[in-house]
Structure formats: structure tokens, C-alpha cells
Design a protein around this motif. Structure first.
Motif, mmCIF file in Angstrom:
data_model
loop_
_atom_site.group_PDB
_atom_site.id
_atom_site.type_symbol
_atom_site.label_atom_id
_atom_site.label_comp_id
_atom_site.label_asym_id
_atom_site.label_seq_id
_atom_site.Cartn_x
_atom_site.Cartn_y
_atom_site.Cartn_z
ATOM 1 N N ASP A 149 -8.879 8.047 3.508
ATOM 2 C CA ASP A 149 -10.233 7.886 4.036
ATOM 3 C C ASP A 149 -11.163 8.734 3.178
ATOM 4 O O ASP A 149 -11.054 9.958 3.150
ATOM 5 N N VAL A 164 0.860 -1.182 0.000
ATOM 6 C CA VAL A 164 0.000 0.000 0.000
ATOM 7 C C VAL A 164 0.896 1.231 0.000
ATOM 8 O O VAL A 164 1.647 1.468 0.940
ATOM 9 N N ARG A 176 -0.450 4.379 -0.616
ATOM 10 C CA ARG A 176 -1.238 5.469 -0.047
ATOM 11 C C ARG A 176 -2.597 4.943 0.368
ATOM 12 O O ARG A 176 -3.194 4.121 -0.313
ATOM 13 N N ARG A 177 -3.067 5.414 1.517
ATOM 14 C CA ARG A 177 -4.409 5.086 2.001
ATOM 15 C C ARG A 177 -5.132 6.390 2.256
ATOM 16 O O ARG A 177 -4.609 7.280 2.937
ATOM 17 N N VAL A 195 -12.433 3.448 2.250
ATOM 18 C CA VAL A 195 -11.059 3.880 2.021
ATOM 19 C C VAL A 195 -10.666 3.600 0.577
ATOM 20 O O VAL A 195 -11.199 2.703 -0.057
ATOM 21 N N SER A 196 -9.719 4.390 0.080
ATOM 22 C CA SER A 196 -9.085 4.140 -1.213
ATOM 23 C C SER A 196 -7.664 3.704 -0.936
ATOM 24 O O SER A 196 -7.001 4.282 -0.064
ATOM 25 N N LEU A 197 -7.206 2.714 -1.663
ATOM 26 C CA LEU A 197 -5.834 2.245 -1.519
ATOM 27 C C LEU A 197 -5.111 2.391 -2.845
ATOM 28 O O LEU A 197 -5.641 2.015 -3.893
#
Length: 54
Positions: free
Chosen positions: A19, A14, A16-17, A25-27
């Protein structure tokens, strides 16, 4: 039009995570060495196998 289904297994991390909303969430995933991921086409999907979660 017929296309061949190609299954590729990659180890990714991952990068970047984000919210996005409550419980969403977007990963952003990338290869550990930073090399580019294979190209994608519309309709492409991924299956995630998650390790190390409590």
C-alpha cells in the motif's frame, strides 16, 4: 531507430503487494515457478487481465 513489437502472454502471480498511499498499491509480479521474466526496455507496458476478483 525501429524496433519490433513483441507481444508475450504470461501467467503471473502477485509476489508482493504494498500500500503506497490511499487507493494506490504497488504489485510485484513473478512467474509461478520463479523463473526470470523477459527483459524490458524503456516505454514497455503491460496489460493486466485479472481473474478471481469479487
Amino acid at each position: 531507430m525501429t524496433t519490433a513489437n513483441t507481444e508475450v502472454e504470461l501467467d503471473l502471480v502477485v509476489a508482493r503487494r504494498t500500500d503506497e498511499a490511499h487507493a494506490v498499491v504497488s504489485l510485484e509480479l513473478q512467474r509461478p515457478d520463479g523463473t526470470p521474466l523477459p527483459p524490458w526496455t524503456p516505454g514497455t507496458h503491460i496489460d493486466l487481465i485479472l481473474e478471481g476478483l469479487p
